[in-house]
Design an enzyme around this catalytic site. Structure first.
Site, PDB file in Angstrom:
ATOM      1  N   HIS A  59     -74.693  -4.600 -49.514  1.00 22.66           N
ATOM      2  CA  HIS A  59     -75.568  -5.004 -48.389  1.00 22.66           C
ATOM      3  C   HIS A  59     -76.977  -4.509 -48.688  1.00 22.66           C
ATOM      4  CE1 HIS A  59     -72.360  -6.383 -45.637  1.00 22.66           C
ATOM      5  NE2 HIS A  59     -71.640  -5.577 -46.394  1.00 22.66           N
ATOM      6  N   GLN A 152     -73.072 -11.422 -39.568  1.00 23.63           N
ATOM      7  CA  GLN A 152     -72.592 -10.075 -39.208  1.00 23.63           C
ATOM      8  C   GLN A 152     -72.027  -9.996 -37.786  1.00 23.63           C
ATOM      9  OE1 GLN A 152     -73.465  -6.375 -40.758  1.00 23.63           O
ATOM     10  NE2 GLN A 152     -71.667  -6.343 -39.422  1.00 23.63           N
ATOM     11  N   GLU A 213     -61.232  -6.589 -42.118  1.00 18.69           N
ATOM     12  CA  GLU A 213     -61.711  -5.216 -42.327  1.00 18.69           C
ATOM     13  C   GLU A 213     -61.357  -4.395 -41.093  1.00 18.69           C
ATOM     14  OE1 GLU A 213     -65.918  -4.664 -42.942  1.00 18.69           O
ATOM     15  OE2 GLU A 213     -65.666  -2.577 -43.546  1.00 18.69           O
ATOM     16  N   ASP A 309     -70.539  -1.685 -51.570  1.00 18.60           N
ATOM     17  CA  ASP A 309     -70.683  -2.022 -50.149  1.00 18.60           C
ATOM     18  C   ASP A 309     -71.958  -1.435 -49.545  1.00 18.60           C
ATOM     19  OD1 ASP A 309     -70.067  -3.273 -47.775  1.00 18.60           O
ATOM     20  OD2 ASP A 309     -68.340  -2.032 -47.284  1.00 18.60           O
ATOM     21  N   TRP A 315     -73.909   2.695 -42.246  1.00 17.17           N
ATOM     22  CA  TRP A 315     -72.465   2.906 -42.375  1.00 17.17           C
ATOM     23  C   TRP A 315     -72.107   4.029 -43.337  1.00 17.17           C
ATOM     24  CZ3 TRP A 315     -74.911  -1.841 -42.238  1.00 17.17           C
ATOM     25  CH2 TRP A 315     -74.660  -2.612 -41.093  1.00 17.17           C
TER      26      TRP A 315
HETATM   27 FE   FE2 Z   1     -69.509  -5.261 -46.495  1.00 15.25          FE
END
Ligand code: FE2
Length: 424
Positions: A59, A152, A213, A309, A315
């Site tokens: 990302h 998203q 996920e 990721d 995150w």
């Molecule tokens: Fe992702």
């Protein structure tokens, strides 16, 4: 007279004392004792020469935003998504481009020369899309950036997301993304998969969805993704990212599911660093690891790559663009400690994601692009063990990054003066 010869390389397949001849940015020879001259000769001193690392899942619109506008206090996925929503209105294109370029500098220094990045298309301004298209153009001489249109906040759940996604594809975004488990219902999730696969089929594009996920064993959108891949003839062009619910699924159901994924030509992308930190958060103990079933998928003939990721974003606070760190975590979480399995973890950050991205001319063979990484290691397992130093990184036959060998000077009477942690 060749441009460059790299002499005395060890290759990931175990061949030693191999010379690599390079001309006009391509590899023209891979053989022992190459009888040729070159303008430049580099002594690899028996170290491991690999094609560059490839990150199949990233990302870049969020990277290096750690602390903006605040840190993720709980460290959870849901607070990360909320934090990203707080950050989105504050983003400027200049800052986004600058952070992405700075990340690509880190990537290049780590021998990571191809990245598939999801880009959020739920902002109607498509500011991140514009920024990353600009970044893709600016880094093209040294890094292949492939962009995925990623809704998203949900394709159907977020107003305008479908139109925004189509606009992003019109602007030149490469791959169709999705997030079916985040739609309002299982049925809407399945519907989003159908819509997105049909868009990809109409436009001749690849698909890469954030899929299942969660720790919910009944999240089965990968089944629907395999179905539509099969139905629309998208075999070899579709990837399911994360697939963490598979960790929690019933074994009988998985025994039916894996052959369907394989038959549909769908690849899997696990993200070990993020899966091990974000999944299992609703468990007490025992706490699930949450990573998808990597060895079982490999045994079923499904290609599996490991992605990074996140790096320093809402995150995940850590990371540096080091795909060997990703492979190291993947190896541990999946308990892939058998000798061949450790080598599969190296492939999961090199040749397997290169195939998933469809990179042309990737590898070490005559005719391939001279994109190469010289590692301070003797083989792929040692490279993972040491997260080996990237001594040289080459793009189209030119050195674009160098690092000094890792070593420590000891001051111990009767012991060696230096150590470099190599096992030979
Ligand atoms: Fe992702």
């Amino acid at each position: 007279m060749l441009d460059t010869i790299l002499r005395n390389c060890t290759l990931a397949d175990g061949r030693t004392s191999i010379d690599i001849g390079i001309e006009n940015g391509r590899i023209v020879a891979v053989e022992p004792a190459l009888a040729a001259n070159a303008a430049e000769t580099i002594d690899a001193a028996g170290q491991l020469l690999a094609p560059p690392f490839v990150d199949a899942h990233f990302h870049m619109d969020a990277t290096r935003s750690y602390g903006l506008p605040r840190v993720n206090r709980s460290g959870t996925l849901l607070e990360g998504i909320a934090l990203w929503s707080e950050l989105k209105p504050l983003l400027t294109q200049e800052a986004l481009v600058e952070r992405a370029l700075a990340y690509c500098d880190w990537a290049v220094a780590k021998g990571l020369l191809a990245i598939r990045s999801h880009v959020d298309v739920c902002d109607p301004r498509l500011l991140a899309v514009e920024a990353l298209l600009e970044v893709r153009k600016r880094v093209a001489p040294y890094l292949d950036l492939q962009l995925v249109a990623f809704p998203q906040d949900g394709l159907l759940r977020s107003a305008g997301a479908l139109d925004n996604l189509k606009r992003a594809l019109d602007m030149g975004v490469d791959v169709v993304g999705g997030i079916p488990h985040f739609e309002r219902t299982m049925a809407e999730g399945a519907e989003s998969v159908r819509i997105l696969c049909e868009i990809a089929a109409q436009r001749g594009l690849m698909v890469d969805m954030h899929c299942d996920e969660s720790d919910d064993p009944l999240s089965r959108h990968i089944e629907t993704l395999a179905l539509h891949s099969q139905r629309l003839g998208l075999q070899g062009r579709v990837a399911g990212s994360h697939l963490t619910s598979m960790h929690s699924m019933d074994n009988y159901y998985v025994s039916k599911l894996l052959p369907l994924i394989e038959e549909a030509g769908v690849a899997a992308i696990a993200n070990p660093l993020i899966n091990i930190t974000l999944q299992g958060r609703h468990d007490t103990y025992p706490r699930r690891r949450g990573m998808t079933r990597v060895p079982e998928m490999l045994a079923a003939g499904i290609p599996v790559a490991f992605g990074h990721d996140c790096v320093m974003d809402p995150w995940y606070s850590l990371g540096s663009g080091d795909m060997l760190e990703v492979a190291h975590m993947g190896l541990h979480v999946a308990q892939m400690t058998a000798h061949d399995a450790m080598r599969q973890c190296f492939a999961a950050v090199t040749e397997t994601p290169a195939r998933i991205l469809g990179l042309e001319g990737y590898g070490i063979a005559p005719g391939c692009k001279a994109d190469l990484v010289l590692l301070q290691a003797g083989d792929p397992v040692e490279a993972i063990r040491l997260r080996a130093t990237r001594l040289l990184v080459m793009r189209r036959g030119k050195v674009i990054a160098r690092s000094a060998p890792a070593a420590a000077a000891l001051e111990l009477p009767g012991r060696p003066a230096t150590v470099d942690w190599r096992g030979d």
